[in-house]
Design a protein around this motif. Structure first.
Motif, PDB file in Angstrom:
ATOM      1  N   MET A  49       1.232  -1.287   0.387  1.00 39.30           N
ATOM      2  CA  MET A  49      -0.639   0.018   0.223  1.00 39.30           C
ATOM      3  C   MET A  49       0.924   0.884   0.078  1.00 39.30           C
ATOM      4  O   MET A  49       1.893   1.527   0.556  1.00 39.30           O
ATOM      5  N   VAL A  50       0.372   1.881  -0.720  1.00 41.03           N
ATOM      6  CA  VAL A  50       1.395   2.960  -0.927  1.00 41.03           C
ATOM      7  C   VAL A  50       0.662   4.950  -0.875  1.00 41.03           C
ATOM      8  O   VAL A  50      -0.848   5.050  -0.992  1.00 41.03           O
ATOM      9  N   THR A  51       0.344   5.706   0.083  1.00 42.08           N
ATOM     10  CA  THR A  51       0.069   6.465   0.557  1.00 42.08           C
ATOM     11  C   THR A  51       0.837   8.028  -0.235  1.00 42.08           C
ATOM     12  O   THR A  51       2.120   8.151  -0.512  1.00 42.08           O
ATOM     13  N   HIS A  52       0.277   9.183  -0.685  1.00 41.37           N
ATOM     14  CA  HIS A  52       0.889  10.453  -1.053  1.00 41.37           C
ATOM     15  C   HIS A  52       0.304  11.792   0.255  1.00 41.37           C
ATOM     16  O   HIS A  52      -0.539  11.952  -0.169  1.00 41.37           O
ATOM     17  N   ASP A  53       1.152  12.303   1.099  1.00 38.82           N
ATOM     18  CA  ASP A  53       1.287  12.679   1.754  1.00 38.82           C
ATOM     19  C   ASP A  53       2.261  14.449   1.827  1.00 38.82           C
ATOM     20  O   ASP A  53       3.535  14.221   1.035  1.00 38.82           O
ATOM     21  N   LYS A  54       1.881  15.228   2.379  1.00 38.64           N
ATOM     22  CA  LYS A  54       2.357  16.383   1.748  1.00 38.64           C
ATOM     23  C   LYS A  54       3.365  16.984   2.981  1.00 38.64           C
ATOM     24  O   LYS A  54       2.719  15.913   4.077  1.00 38.64           O
ATOM     25  N   ALA A  55       4.949  17.397   2.933  1.00 39.78           N
ATOM     26  CA  ALA A  55       5.751  16.909   3.906  1.00 39.78           C
ATOM     27  C   ALA A  55       5.221  17.653   4.807  1.00 39.78           C
ATOM     28  O   ALA A  55       5.158  19.167   4.547  1.00 39.78           O
ATOM     29  N   ALA A  56       5.904  17.429   6.293  1.00 40.70           N
ATOM     30  CA  ALA A  56       5.237  17.842   7.506  1.00 40.70           C
ATOM     31  C   ALA A  56       6.517  18.823   7.492  1.00 40.70           C
ATOM     32  O   ALA A  56       7.848  18.715   6.926  1.00 40.70           O
ATOM     33  N   VAL A  57       5.998  20.378   7.878  1.00 38.33           N
ATOM     34  CA  VAL A  57       7.334  21.333   8.361  1.00 38.33           C
ATOM     35  C   VAL A  57       7.965  21.916   9.231  1.00 38.33           C
ATOM     36  O   VAL A  57       8.295  22.178  10.030  1.00 38.33           O
ATOM     37  N   THR A  58       7.042  21.143  10.551  1.00 35.22           N
ATOM     38  CA  THR A  58       6.617  21.087  11.414  1.00 35.22           C
ATOM     39  C   THR A  58       7.781  20.074  12.477  1.00 35.22           C
ATOM     40  O   THR A  58       7.505  19.015  11.343  1.00 35.22           O
ATOM     41  N   GLY A  59       7.835  20.294  13.440  1.00 37.66           N
ATOM     42  CA  GLY A  59       7.926  18.645  14.417  1.00 37.66           C
ATOM     43  C   GLY A  59       6.911  17.730  14.924  1.00 37.66           C
ATOM     44  O   GLY A  59       6.862  16.442  15.705  1.00 37.66           O
ATOM     45  N   ILE A  60       5.489  18.484  13.953  1.00 33.70           N
ATOM     46  CA  ILE A  60       4.422  17.563  13.862  1.00 33.70           C
ATOM     47  C   ILE A  60       3.907  16.083  13.416  1.00 33.70           C
ATOM     48  O   ILE A  60       3.668  17.520  11.509  1.00 33.70           O
ATOM     49  N   ARG A  61       3.317  15.609  12.742  1.00 33.69           N
ATOM     50  CA  ARG A  61       3.219  15.123  11.807  1.00 33.69           C
ATOM     51  C   ARG A  61       2.585  14.117  12.483  1.00 33.69           C
ATOM     52  O   ARG A  61       2.073  13.480  13.299  1.00 33.69           O
ATOM     53  N   TYR A  62       1.654  13.211  11.204  1.00 35.65           N
ATOM     54  CA  TYR A  62       0.897  12.116  11.488  1.00 35.65           C
ATOM     55  C   TYR A  62       1.633  10.832  11.348  1.00 35.65           C
ATOM     56  O   TYR A  62       2.336  10.886   9.917  1.00 35.65           O
ATOM     57  N   THR A  63       0.846  10.062  11.281  1.00 38.29           N
ATOM     58  CA  THR A  63       1.938   8.470  11.565  1.00 38.29           C
ATOM     59  C   THR A  63       1.103   7.134  10.949  1.00 38.29           C
ATOM     60  O   THR A  63       0.003   7.235  12.592  1.00 38.29           O
ATOM     61  N   THR A  64       0.892   6.725  10.667  1.00 38.68           N
ATOM     62  CA  THR A  64       0.061   4.900  10.562  1.00 38.68           C
ATOM     63  C   THR A  64       0.654   4.292  11.569  1.00 38.68           C
ATOM     64  O   THR A  64       1.577   3.819  11.204  1.00 38.68           O
ATOM     65  N   LEU A  65      -0.030   3.878  12.181  1.00 41.74           N
ATOM     66  CA  LEU A  65      -0.012   2.862  13.080  1.00 41.74           C
ATOM     67  C   LEU A  65      -0.513   1.215  12.756  1.00 41.74           C
ATOM     68  O   LEU A  65       0.038  -0.145  12.573  1.00 41.74           O
ATOM     69  N   GLY A  66      -1.369   1.365  11.691  1.00 43.01           N
ATOM     70  CA  GLY A  66      -2.163  -0.297  11.155  1.00 43.01           C
ATOM     71  C   GLY A  66      -3.230   0.397  10.255  1.00 43.01           C
ATOM     72  O   GLY A  66      -3.600   0.884  10.063  1.00 43.01           O
ATOM     73  N   TRP A  67      -4.040  -1.102  10.059  1.00 51.66           N
ATOM     74  CA  TRP A  67      -5.114  -0.413   9.266  1.00 51.66           C
ATOM     75  C   TRP A  67      -6.377  -0.778   9.884  1.00 51.66           C
ATOM     76  O   TRP A  67      -6.260  -2.348  10.316  1.00 51.66           O
ATOM     77  N   THR A  68      -7.537  -0.675   9.755  1.00 54.71           N
ATOM     78  CA  THR A  68      -8.600  -1.470  10.259  1.00 54.71           C
ATOM     79  C   THR A  68      -8.902  -1.924   8.457  1.00 54.71           C
ATOM     80  O   THR A  68      -9.530  -1.474   7.585  1.00 54.71           O
ATOM     81  N   ILE A  69      -9.341  -3.466   8.395  1.00 59.74           N
ATOM     82  CA  ILE A  69      -9.456  -4.123   7.266  1.00 59.74           C
ATOM     83  C   ILE A  69     -11.166  -4.602   8.271  1.00 59.74           C
ATOM     84  O   ILE A  69     -11.577  -5.240   8.893  1.00 59.74           O
ATOM     85  N   LYS A  70     -12.383  -4.319   6.715  1.00 58.12           N
ATOM     86  CA  LYS A  70     -13.207  -3.715   6.641  1.00 58.12           C
ATOM     87  C   LYS A  70     -14.263  -4.886   5.637  1.00 58.12           C
ATOM     88  O   LYS A  70     -13.493  -5.381   4.287  1.00 58.12           O
ATOM     89  N   ARG A  71     -14.961  -5.515   6.046  1.00 54.88           N
ATOM     90  CA  ARG A  71     -15.221  -6.140   5.459  1.00 54.88           C
ATOM     91  C   ARG A  71     -16.808  -6.004   4.222  1.00 54.88           C
ATOM     92  O   ARG A  71     -16.932  -5.871   3.226  1.00 54.88           O
ATOM     93  N   TYR A  72     -17.359  -4.724   4.504  1.00 58.41           N
ATOM     94  CA  TYR A  72     -18.683  -3.944   3.832  1.00 58.41           C
ATOM     95  C   TYR A  72     -17.688  -2.567   3.794  1.00 58.41           C
ATOM     96  O   TYR A  72     -17.427  -1.847   4.495  1.00 58.41           O
ATOM     97  N   ASN A  73     -18.595  -2.077   2.721  1.00 59.89           N
ATOM     98  CA  ASN A  73     -17.251  -0.101   1.928  1.00 59.89           C
ATOM     99  C   ASN A  73     -18.211   0.710   3.030  1.00 59.89           C
ATOM    100  O   ASN A  73     -19.463   1.690   2.299  1.00 59.89           O
TER     101      ASN A  73
END
Length: 833
Positions: free
Chosen positions: A1-25
């Protein structure tokens, strides 16, 4: 899986820990879903087409996804395994501030801290530059192809399928009976006593893995269709003998037994981490991670049975027909071909761990071996060293709680936290020893009766130290040794003020010694007497605990070891000086300014050094006592003062010499020396009028004392010997001599000494509060290392006068009187009528 995000310019950023896998949309709430933690995180890469953006890469292995779904929703998993399908992914995200994640996700999917599972949640968490970019982390669809091999369906046509569930002998219910951990140290017995700041090790042996397996035992009888070529030999005799071979083809089902084992499900749990919680450990617990990973082989066969060869040729035997050709028999040929048909070849599925085979997949005839079940221990040795007990850890016994964490091999995540019993406690007892020490300044102690304690001399420096070596507990690693490393502070307290680095420190103040020892100056204002100096060693874990114990804190409730040294503060008697010679005009201008309006600063010193033995003047200085010919700075021909002239002098004291009854006593002894410096001998003085022996001691009283500073006194006196005096050797019995001469004696009699020098030696002592106290020469103690102030001040025992005569004096000889130049020879009385 690939994500495309704008680069952070401060010391605060978001991070992906894992994924929720759902049966239905649809939203997570009410949806069938599972959480899967990221197993691999690839570093972000800059978008080469737009450097303001980053590509993020995420990987989760399919086995973990399948197992997670199967554990929670078997029907959903069955559908995916059989038919494939699309699943939907939502990111599980947290905020990272200056490299620190504000939330976390466990292997099993548990969330803690600041974690967001929806777009609206993470989008509103901070004021992000590119909130739209976060949408790429949610509502992602992924298609999984069918994988029917994940579940083994029963083989059609089996006569018997027995489902057998087996559990390894060591399993989640009895792990505590085999798992063992301990906290140890090579140097200390951890369970009895170990200092804070020392390191321990955690070691032990833990069960590597356990499992529960569900097997299918397939067994029964299979009718194997066999095509047989049967050759019969026909015989008959119609007058002539006939023999004919006829081969016919027949089909028959041959019964064959089979027995083999298939894997339906295996739940294998392996030792992943261990944790020991103990209040003496850093942050209260220590984790041992990634301890073991099994080498597992699980192989499911699609060809568990292989039928034997189905075409055979057999001899049907001889068929006798009599006189006519016989018919081919239609009898059962099974007995003919049974032994010609092989057995069914069967194979189990394969299950092995670390090379140990629990289900053997080798090909066998008719029957495979039954699966073996793990019954004994399979232990993993674990060890973590150099775990430092924090220095501030308080003295007490800390109990231990241990956990072995087992992860699911197939689905991931921790599935069992097995308690590890009987881990030994940690008994923290940080040892300190206090041995107070002080220098003993006996080399400057002038006491007539010396103290039995350490000598501290007013106005001098002394050194104290706090020894930290000694005997402590009779425990491993303790005993007699140096305990400095466990001491946070070494302190000393004086019951009198002291001076350090030019700063006066008040009495009864605890002073921290920063190095091995510390030097202090004893102010002259401190009253003389006996005192206790207090010392203490403070343990590194004392914090605010002030409980103390003498010498060593062998009781763990105490954090301070104390000590004391008894000392005696002693004054000084020093600086005997000749301050004036009343032999005018010869010596007047030495001590008086012109016109006799004021005194000069000139004095004659007791020696070349000051009271601390530091050189102040040269050995051939003119300004030394006693005064001899050549001591005059302006006229070297001027002789020593004559008899009858008065000598003024001073002597100084430091100490508690301020009482009304205090005094300085100067007791003379007289000597005679020839003018060339030879034949020094002790003499006695006699009055001319009555021939009685006399001597002239001096007692300086309160009225002779000047308090020059607090704790310092100057005593002034004068000394004069009459000009008309008889001088005789000390061993002469003058009374007997006079009797022999029938009382008719003259100055010129040979028994009397004349024309030489009369020398005065002073024994100088102080009397404090009515008791003899200090002695200038201190003859009775000097051989034991005590102070002789004459020697300390550099009294010159060898002097040379201006005529080159060498004089050898004894310490304490302060006056030389020229007998030949006495007052009577200098002055003559004349009458006018």
């Amino acid at each position: 899986m690939v994500t495309h995000d704008k680069a952070a310019v401060t010391g605060i950023r978001y991070t992906t820990l894992g994924w929720t896998i759902k049966r239905y949309n649809s939203p997570i709430a009410g949806n069938q879903s599972v959480r899967v933690k990221l197993e691999t995180y690839c570093p972000d890469k800059v978008d080469p087409n737009n450097p303001e953006y980053l590509y993020g890469y995420f990987v989760i292995h399919k086995e973990r996804i399948f197992q997670s779904i199967n554990s929670a929703y078997p029907e959903w998993a069955q559908e995916l395994y059989t038919n494939g399908g699309t699943v939907y992914l939502d990111g599980i995200m947290t905020v990272t501030q200056n490299g620190v994640k504000q939330g976390s996700m466990s292997e099993g999917g548990a969330l803690s801290g600041e974690v967001y599972t929806t777009y609206s949640g993470i989008a509103g968490a901070r004021n992000w530059r590119d909130k739209e970019g976060l949408k790429s982390h949610f509502d992602k669809s992924v298609y999984f192809p069918a994988n029917p091999g994940m579940i083994e369906a029963p083989v059609e046509g089996d006569e018997n399928v027995e489902v057998v569930t087996v559990t390894s002998g060591i399993n989640m219910d009895n792990l505590s009976s085999v798992n063992r951990l301990w906290i140890s140290s090579d140097e200390f017995n951890v369970s009895r006593a170990i200092p804070s700041s020392e390191c321990v090790s955690i070691g032990g042996s833990l069960q590597k893995y356990y499992y529960q397996a569900t097997y299918e035992h397939h067994y029964g009888t299979r009718a194997v269709p066999v095509t047989a070529s049967v050759t019969y030999t026909l015989t008959w005799n119609d007058g002539r003998t006939h023999r004919e071979q006829v081969t016919v083809t027949k089909s028959v089902e041959v019964p064959r037994e089979y027995s083999y084992w298939k894997i339906r499900m295996i739940n294998l749990c392996y030792l992943k981490n261990a944790e020991v919680r103990n209040g003496a450990l850093p942050d209260g617990n220590v984790r041992l991670e990634n301890l073991y990973y099994p080498n597992v082989t699980v192989q499911k066969n699609t060809d568990s049975m292989t039928l034997p060869e189905t075409v055979v040729a057999v001899d049907g035997g001889v068929v006798a027909g009599g006189t006519t050709r016989p018919a081919i028999p239609d009898s059962d040929i099974l007995p003919l071909i049974d032994n010609k048909t092989g057995k069914i070849i069967v194979k189990n599925d394969v299950f092995s761990v670390d090379g140990e085979i629990w289900m053997n997949g080798a090909a066998c005839e008719e029957k495979t071996p039954e699966p073996v079940t793990l019954s004994d221990e399979r232990k993993q040795s674990v060890q973590k060293n150099d775990i430092q007990i924090p220095g501030a850890t308080a003295n007490q016994i800390y109990e231990s709680v241990g956990t072995a964490e087992y992860a699911s091999y197939f689905s991931g995540g921790i599935v069992n936290n097995a308690m590890v019993p009987d881990i030994n406690p940690v008994a923290v007892h940080t040892p300190v020893v206090c041995v107070g020490m002080s220098t003993d300044d006996i080399g400057f102690n002038q006491q007539i009766i010396p103290t039995k304690y350490k000598s501290l001399i007013l106005g001098r420096t002394f050194t104290v130290s706090v020894g930290t070596a000694g005997t402590h507990l009779d425990e491993k690693g303790y005993g007699t040794r140096e305990y400095r490393k466990y001491v946070k502070a070494r302190q000393v307290k004086f019951p009198f003020p002291v001076v350090s680095d030019g700063r006066q420190i008040a009495a009864d103040s605890w002073i921290t010694i920063l190095s091995e020892s510390a030097e202090f100056l004893l102010p002259v204002s401190v009253p003389e007497g006996d005192y206790n100096i207090s010392y203490r060693s403070i343990a590194i874990n004392a914090e605010n605990n002030v409980a103390e114990q003498k010498y060593a804190n062998t009781d763990k409730n105490n954090y301070i070891a104390t000590g004391s040294v008894r000392v005696t503060v002693i004054g000084r008697l020093y600086d005997f000086c000749v301050t004036n010679v009343i032999d005018y005009p010869r010596w007047e201008r030495v001590f008086w300014k012109e016109g006799k309006t004021a005194r000069t600063d000139m004095v004659y010193f007791s020696g070349t050094n000051n009271l601390n033995g530091i050189r102040q003047r040269k050995p051939d200085s003119l300004y030394l006592v006693p005064l001899i010919k050549g001591s005059h700075p302006y006229d070297s021909s001027i002789h020593a003062p004559g008899l009858g002239y008065r000598m003024e002098f001073s002597v100084r004291t430091i100490g508690s010499m301020w009482h009304a009854e205090d005094s300085v006593e100067l007791v003379p002894t007289y000597y005679y020396m020839e003018r060339d410096g030879s034949r020094l001998r002790q003499v006695k003085l006699y009055r001319k009028d009555d021939l009685q022996e006399f001597y002239l001691p001096v007692s300086l009283k309160a009225e002779d004392r000047t308090i020059t500073a607090e704790g310092m006194q100057t005593w002034r006196g004068s000394y004069q010997i009459p000009a008309d005096v008889y001088i005789a050797n000390a061993e002469v019995d003058l009374a007997d001599y006079v009797a022999q001469k029938k009382g008719r004696i003259r100055q010129k009699d040979p028994v009397f000494l004349r024309d030489g020098y009369l020398i005065v030696y002073f024994s100088i002592q102080t009397v404090k509060e009515g008791k003899p106290h200090l002695d200038y020469e201190n003859r009775q103690n000097v051989n034991n290392g005590y102070c002789d102030m004459w020697k300390t001040e550099g009294y010159q025992t060898v002097r040379v006068d201006s005529e080159g005569h060498v004089f050898s004096f004894q310490e304490g000889m302060v006056f030389v009187f020229d007998q030949k130049k006495n007052m009577h020879t200098d002055y003559t009385s004349v009458g006018t009528h």
